[in-house]
Design a protein around this motif. Structure first.
Motif, PDB file in Angstrom:
ATOM      1  N   PRO A  55      15.048  -9.305  -4.430  1.00  0.00           N
ATOM      2  CA  PRO A  55      14.418  -8.545  -3.127  1.00  0.00           C
ATOM      3  C   PRO A  55      13.818  -9.634  -2.421  1.00  0.00           C
ATOM      4  CG  PRO A  55      13.007  -8.060  -5.005  1.00  0.00           C
ATOM      5  CD  PRO A  55      13.977  -8.682  -5.510  1.00  0.00           C
ATOM      6  N   LYS A  56      13.255 -10.513  -2.829  1.00  0.00           N
ATOM      7  CA  LYS A  56      12.653 -11.706  -1.868  1.00  0.00           C
ATOM      8  C   LYS A  56      13.834 -12.477  -0.943  1.00  0.00           C
ATOM      9  CE  LYS A  56       8.205 -12.514  -2.581  1.00  0.00           C
ATOM     10  NZ  LYS A  56       7.182 -12.559  -1.438  1.00  0.00           N
ATOM     11  N   GLU A  57      14.833 -12.812  -1.573  1.00  0.00           N
ATOM     12  CA  GLU A  57      16.065 -13.399  -0.809  1.00  0.00           C
ATOM     13  C   GLU A  57      16.940 -12.384  -0.435  1.00  0.00           C
ATOM     14  OE1 GLU A  57      15.823 -16.768  -0.473  1.00  0.00           O
ATOM     15  OE2 GLU A  57      14.038 -16.994  -1.591  1.00  0.00           O
ATOM     16  N   ASN A  58      16.860 -11.065  -0.765  1.00  0.00           N
ATOM     17  CA  ASN A  58      17.794 -10.192  -0.461  1.00  0.00           C
ATOM     18  C   ASN A  58      19.410 -10.554  -0.840  1.00  0.00           C
ATOM     19  OD1 ASN A  58      18.396  -7.477   0.648  1.00  0.00           O
ATOM     20  ND2 ASN A  58      18.946  -8.605   2.523  1.00  0.00           N
ATOM     21  N   VAL A  59      19.450 -11.035  -2.114  1.00  0.00           N
ATOM     22  CA  VAL A  59      20.772 -11.368  -2.633  1.00  0.00           C
ATOM     23  C   VAL A  59      20.909 -10.749  -3.938  1.00  0.00           C
ATOM     24  CG1 VAL A  59      20.893 -13.607  -1.243  1.00  0.00           C
ATOM     25  CG2 VAL A  59      20.088 -13.579  -3.533  1.00  0.00           C
ATOM     26  N   GLU A  60      21.957 -10.665  -4.496  1.00  0.00           N
ATOM     27  CA  GLU A  60      22.303 -10.454  -5.880  1.00  0.00           C
ATOM     28  C   GLU A  60      22.053 -11.443  -6.859  1.00  0.00           C
ATOM     29  OE1 GLU A  60      26.377  -8.968  -6.211  1.00  0.00           O
ATOM     30  OE2 GLU A  60      25.681  -7.072  -6.154  1.00  0.00           O
ATOM     31  N   ASN A  61      21.515 -11.206  -7.859  1.00  0.00           N
ATOM     32  CA  ASN A  61      21.048 -12.122  -9.013  1.00  0.00           C
ATOM     33  C   ASN A  61      22.556 -12.430  -9.760  1.00  0.00           C
ATOM     34  OD1 ASN A  61      18.504 -12.494  -8.806  1.00  0.00           O
ATOM     35  ND2 ASN A  61      18.094 -10.745  -9.455  1.00  0.00           N
ATOM     36  N   PRO A  62      22.736 -13.643 -10.534  1.00  0.00           N
ATOM     37  CA  PRO A  62      23.824 -14.113 -11.041  1.00  0.00           C
ATOM     38  C   PRO A  62      24.208 -13.128 -12.230  1.00  0.00           C
ATOM     39  CG  PRO A  62      22.202 -15.849 -11.313  1.00  0.00           C
ATOM     40  CD  PRO A  62      21.537 -14.777 -10.355  1.00  0.00           C
ATOM     41  N   MET A  63      23.348 -12.617 -12.983  1.00  0.00           N
ATOM     42  CA  MET A  63      23.774 -12.163 -14.162  1.00  0.00           C
ATOM     43  C   MET A  63      24.420 -10.997 -14.319  1.00  0.00           C
ATOM     44  SD  MET A  63      20.211 -12.975 -13.769  1.00  0.00           S
ATOM     45  CE  MET A  63      19.157 -11.540 -13.883  1.00  0.00           C
ATOM     46  N   VAL A  64      25.184 -10.617 -14.869  1.00  0.00           N
ATOM     47  CA  VAL A  64      26.193  -9.378 -14.783  1.00  0.00           C
ATOM     48  C   VAL A  64      25.826  -8.732 -16.083  1.00  0.00           C
ATOM     49  CG1 VAL A  64      28.422  -8.599 -15.027  1.00  0.00           C
ATOM     50  CG2 VAL A  64      28.187 -10.648 -13.914  1.00  0.00           C
ATOM     51  N   PHE A  65      25.473  -7.371 -15.764  1.00  0.00           N
ATOM     52  CA  PHE A  65      25.267  -6.394 -16.750  1.00  0.00           C
ATOM     53  C   PHE A  65      26.493  -5.212 -16.986  1.00  0.00           C
ATOM     54  CE2 PHE A  65      21.422  -8.244 -15.246  1.00  0.00           C
ATOM     55  CZ  PHE A  65      20.696  -8.513 -16.216  1.00  0.00           C
ATOM     56  N   LEU A  66      26.676  -4.752 -18.372  1.00  0.00           N
ATOM     57  CA  LEU A  66      27.581  -3.845 -18.423  1.00  0.00           C
ATOM     58  C   LEU A  66      26.989  -2.377 -18.686  1.00  0.00           C
ATOM     59  CD1 LEU A  66      29.653  -6.054 -20.507  1.00  0.00           C
ATOM     60  CD2 LEU A  66      30.519  -4.749 -18.360  1.00  0.00           C
ATOM     61  N   GLU A  67      27.393  -1.234 -17.961  1.00  0.00           N
ATOM     62  CA  GLU A  67      26.814  -0.022 -18.441  1.00  0.00           C
ATOM     63  C   GLU A  67      27.251   0.445 -19.721  1.00  0.00           C
ATOM     64  OE1 GLU A  67      27.525   2.946 -15.413  1.00  0.00           O
ATOM     65  OE2 GLU A  67      26.644   1.599 -13.755  1.00  0.00           O
ATOM     66  N   ALA A  68      26.505   1.242 -20.603  1.00  0.00           N
ATOM     67  CA  ALA A  68      26.689   1.647 -21.652  1.00  0.00           C
ATOM     68  C   ALA A  68      27.747   2.992 -21.421  1.00  0.00           C
ATOM     69  CB  ALA A  68      25.288   2.440 -22.335  1.00  0.00           C
ATOM     70  N   THR A  69      28.604   2.904 -22.533  1.00  0.00           N
ATOM     71  CA  THR A  69      29.522   3.860 -22.706  1.00  0.00           C
ATOM     72  C   THR A  69      29.009   5.290 -23.101  1.00  0.00           C
ATOM     73  OG1 THR A  69      30.279   3.395 -24.762  1.00  0.00           O
ATOM     74  CG2 THR A  69      31.388   2.232 -22.803  1.00  0.00           C
ATOM     75  N   LYS A  70      29.269   6.303 -23.243  1.00  0.00           N
ATOM     76  CA  LYS A  70      28.997   7.477 -23.942  1.00  0.00           C
ATOM     77  C   LYS A  70      29.132   7.240 -25.695  1.00  0.00           C
ATOM     78  CE  LYS A  70      29.202  12.371 -24.115  1.00  0.00           C
ATOM     79  NZ  LYS A  70      29.117  12.776 -25.590  1.00  0.00           N
TER      80      LYS A  70
END
Length: 507
Positions: A25-40
């Motif tokens: 939020p300081k730089e108003n940019v996305e961070n480089p790490m990629v996260f994967l949503e959990a499946t059911k």
């Protein structure tokens, strides 16, 4: 190293393909790490593992659970700069806040470890048999507390550590003997993964059962699937009224309804008497400007509503409060969506008839900085318009000028439930302070006298909860060692042979 995966019973894995990133939020940019949503399927696996673990974990002696909690604290501290840097990257909060919140998280864990090192917290009671009692004999009865089962904990946006992965809900649930499945807040997924890794290491080092802890990534659907799972037996949540109420309703509709302990919205009314304003108005303006803007106003105890009886000194106090508030440099909000929410809610309130904006920061702002606002309105207008009663999550506060004590008390009585209420008064005040306190105690969970509501001490006497919508059950606290009571229920054993009783009921 951040993997972006879900922690399912101690193993980091990712079966899904839906990706997301956190924001700086300081730089108003996305961070480089990629996260994967959990499946059911991953959520189901976490819940099943938690249920299997519960059968063992609930019977592990308190001293061993204490070792587990202390080990979690040690592992969090061992993360050191890596955790602090990730916290700052994802929240925009400063280093001092990160270190302070980490200290609070560790203190909570150690407090619960100390609590469960003996069985006093179970509140055991014993009633001896009286076989010769007339006209009916009396059986031996013994009562204790037992854990509910796996608990789903939802991480908070405004406290990435102390109310999140290893925060108060998780610490108290594990202390009680309940396995925990955390749904990490998507704004702090990297912070969540680091803390989850610390919990996993602690579980392995202290020999806890597989499945005692899991952590999943995801948004709304992941939360729905988690609360709907039949092996989940309770929910802990800190966040918005909308989010907490949705979980509460969801849990109530299950075939087996389960309790949801949600700490939600609050505008934390502050009653300032005319004498207090007359005697120390400038001092109060400075103090409350600091409280209103503390942490960019992103605390659940932020003083969003100031009530006073209008006198010749009132306008001067409001002007001074506005001046002091907007003089404080703007700070970054936690996320662009929170900034948008602050702007929208603020506009909704100040656009209502009768509301005057007394002060608003007009200087330069970074993209996610918040402009502080002080507004004013009459008691009559406030009473007529419930839209003015809503929480504005950020550095916003509204002063309500009442015609007299009767209108003041009428406003207090008409408020929704709140976490806190504050009374700023003088010893020789001419208002009926006892009646004001009685009105406040029906509306709030904690009353402060001549102080500020921001700042929640972690100790046994702290009540952090209140009538709805401050929380979903005003009988419980979300802070302090008594918060363990959310995750247990009483059970009585009647006429049991000694060898079948739990060890803590044998005497």
């Amino acid at each position: 190293m951040i993997t972006g995966k879900n922690c399912i019973g101690g193993r980091f894995k990712a079966d899904g393909s839906v990706e997301f990133r956190t924001i700086n939020p300081k730089e108003n940019v996305e961070n480089p790490m990629v996260f994967l949503e959990a499946t059911k399927g991953e959520i189901d696996a976490a819940a099943e593992l938690a249920w299997t673990a519960f059968k063992t974990f609930r019977n592990i002696p308190g001293k061993q659970r204490a070792d587990f909690l202390n080990s979690i604290a040690d592992e969090i501290l061992a993360l050191d700069k890596e955790l602090v840097d990730m916290y700052m990257l994802e929240s925009g909060l400063p280093e001092g806040r990160a270190i302070g919140e980490r200290g609070r998280t560790v203190f909570q864990l150690r407090s619960f470890a100390e609590l469960v090192s003996n069985d006093d917290w179970r509140e055991n009671t014993f009633d001896a048999a009286q076989p010769d009692r007339k006209p009916m004999p009396k059986d031996d009865l013994r009562k204790t507390m037992i854990p509910l089962g796996p608990v789903a904990v939802f991480g908070a946006s405004n406290f990435p550590l102390a109310y999140s992965t290893a925060g108060g809900d998780t610490a108290s649930a594990l202390a009680a003997g309940c396995p925990v499945i955390v749904k990490g807040h998507p704004m702090h997924a990297g912070t969540n993964e680091l803390v989850a890794s610390a919990i996993v290491k602690a579980a392995e080092k202290t020999g806890m059962p597989k499945g005692v802890f899991s952590s999943i990534n995801g948004n709304v659907q992941a939360g729905v699937d988690l609360v709907n799972h039949p092996k989940v037996k309770a929910v802990g949540f800190t966040g918005s009224i909308g989010g907490g109420r949705a979980l509460f309703d969801l849990a109530a509709k299950r075939d087996e309804p389960i309790p949801v302990f949600a700490e939600m919205g609050s505008i934390n009314p502050v009653i300032m008497t005319a004498n207090a304003i007359s005697n120390r108005g400038r001092e109060l303006a400075k103090t409350y400007a600091g409280s209103i803007t503390l942490g960019t106003g992103q605390f659940c105890t932020n003083p969003g509503l100031l009530l006073t009886v209008k006198t010749d000194d009132t306008e001067g106090f409001i002007q001074e409060l506005a001046k002091k508030t907007i003089a404080i440099a703007p700070q970054t909000m936690l996320h662009p969506n929170i900034k948008k929410g602050y702007q929208k809610k603020g506009e909704d309130v100040i656009s209502q008839d009768g509301v005057e904006v007394v002060g608003e920061y007009k200087g330069d702002l970074e993209p996610n900085d918040a402009a502080s606002i002080i507004a004013s309105v009459s008691g009559e207008a406030f009473l007529k318009n419930p839209k003015m009663h809503q929480e504005v999550f950020g550095p916003f506060s509204m002063v309500v000028q009442c015609k007299g004590e009767t209108e003041l008390i009428q406003i207090i009585d008409g408020l929704e439930g709140q976490l806190t209420g504050t009374l700023i008064a003088e010893k020789d005040d001419d208002l009926n302070l006892a009646e004001i306190v009685e009105s406040l105690q029906n509306r709030v969970g904690r009353i402060i006298y001549n102080g500020v509501p921001t700042g929640v001490e972690v100790c046994p006497s702290m009540q952090h909860g209140g009538p709805y919508p401050a929380s979903t059950d005003s009988r419980f606290t979300a802070v302090g060692i008594h918060s363990i009571k959310r995750w247990v229920r009483p059970i009585s054993y009647q006429s049991f042979p000694m060898e079948l009783l739990p060890d803590h009921l044998k005497k």
